[in-house]
Design a protein around this motif. Structure first.
Motif, PDB file in Angstrom:
ATOM      1  N   TYR A   1       4.904  -8.771   0.226  1.00 17.14           N
ATOM      2  CA  TYR A   1       4.386  -9.596   1.274  1.00 17.14           C
ATOM      3  C   TYR A   1       4.316  -9.016   2.746  1.00 17.14           C
ATOM      4  N   ARG A   2       5.297  -8.178   3.404  1.00 13.49           N
ATOM      5  CA  ARG A   2       5.326  -7.728   4.579  1.00 13.49           C
ATOM      6  C   ARG A   2       4.136  -6.686   4.580  1.00 13.49           C
ATOM      7  N   HIS A   3       3.975  -6.029   3.537  1.00 14.59           N
ATOM      8  CA  HIS A   3       2.803  -4.920   3.511  1.00 14.59           C
ATOM      9  C   HIS A   3       1.553  -5.637   3.669  1.00 14.59           C
ATOM     10  N   ALA A   4       1.286  -6.596   2.795  1.00 21.02           N
ATOM     11  CA  ALA A   4       0.092  -7.243   2.692  1.00 21.02           C
ATOM     12  C   ALA A   4      -0.158  -8.103   4.299  1.00 21.02           C
ATOM     13  N   SER A   5       0.958  -8.565   5.015  1.00 22.49           N
ATOM     14  CA  SER A   5       1.003  -9.278   5.972  1.00 22.49           C
ATOM     15  C   SER A   5       0.268  -8.233   7.020  1.00 22.49           C
ATOM     16  N   ALA A   6       1.001  -7.252   7.269  1.00 26.21           N
ATOM     17  CA  ALA A   6       0.702  -5.909   8.069  1.00 26.21           C
ATOM     18  C   ALA A   6      -0.800  -5.360   7.946  1.00 26.21           C
ATOM     19  N   THR A   7      -1.040  -5.389   6.728  1.00 29.32           N
ATOM     20  CA  THR A   7      -2.756  -4.932   6.587  1.00 29.32           C
ATOM     21  C   THR A   7      -3.569  -5.874   7.051  1.00 29.32           C
ATOM     22  N   GLN A   8      -3.365  -7.167   6.979  1.00 23.49           N
ATOM     23  CA  GLN A   8      -4.240  -8.357   7.325  1.00 23.49           C
ATOM     24  C   GLN A   8      -4.366  -8.262   8.812  1.00 23.49           C
ATOM     25  N   LYS A   9      -3.207  -7.903   9.345  1.00 23.59           N
ATOM     26  CA  LYS A   9      -3.144  -7.965  10.859  1.00 23.59           C
ATOM     27  C   LYS A   9      -4.010  -6.745  11.394  1.00 23.59           C
ATOM     28  N   TYR A  10      -3.766  -5.680  10.676  1.00 22.72           N
ATOM     29  CA  TYR A  10      -4.347  -4.414  11.123  1.00 22.72           C
ATOM     30  C   TYR A  10      -5.822  -4.451  11.023  1.00 22.72           C
TER      31      TYR A  10
END
Length: 138
Positions: free
Chosen positions: A25-34
């Motif tokens: 979930y943290r990885h997906a959130s960081a990717t979305q923000k990027y």
């Protein structure tokens, strides 16, 4: 005794799964923000930006100037494309990766020219006004 071991296995498995889920979930959130910061979408609507090839990179790969006003010397682009594509033929000891980069570069430049010509046509139509063809039945 057996119920205690089964409970420990279950609790340990739940912890491992929970940690993995939280990390994903943290990885997906960081990717979305990027992607939001870069102005791209992950939907694949524009395959050229999703593959990461910009117009500037495409022009550098084919060693041509960027299209000015949406118009490029397509003869020069095709000439350089054919030459580089043939030089990098895997059967002749070339690289399939480089061949694909050269192909994507040509497609990117063609897309840019096509979009610019369509935008120019839309502007011209707006300037002239829409004049539909009217057919009369006899």
């Amino acid at each position: 005794m057996a119920h205690r071991i089964i409970t420990q296995v279950f609790v340990t498995g739940a912890r491992v799964f929970g940690r993995a889920f939280a990390e994903a979930y943290r990885h997906a959130s960081a990717t979305q923000k990027y992607q939001a910061a870069m102005g791209t979408s992950g939907t694949g609507a524009n395959t050229f930006t999703s593959s990461g090839l910009t117009l500037d990179e495409a022009c550098k790969i084919l060693n041509v100037g960027p299209p000015k006003g949406g118009e490029a010397n397509m003869e020069q682009v095709m000439e350089r494309f054919k030459r580089l594509y043939d030089l990098n033929d895997p059967k002749k000891g070339g690289s399939f990766y480089l061949q694909s980069k050269i192909l994507r570069a040509r497609e990117r430049i063609e897309l840019e020219v096509k979009e610019a010509s369509e935008a120019k046509a839309r502007e011209e139509e707006l300037r002239e006004g829409w004049k539909p063809k009217v057919y009369k039945d006899r």
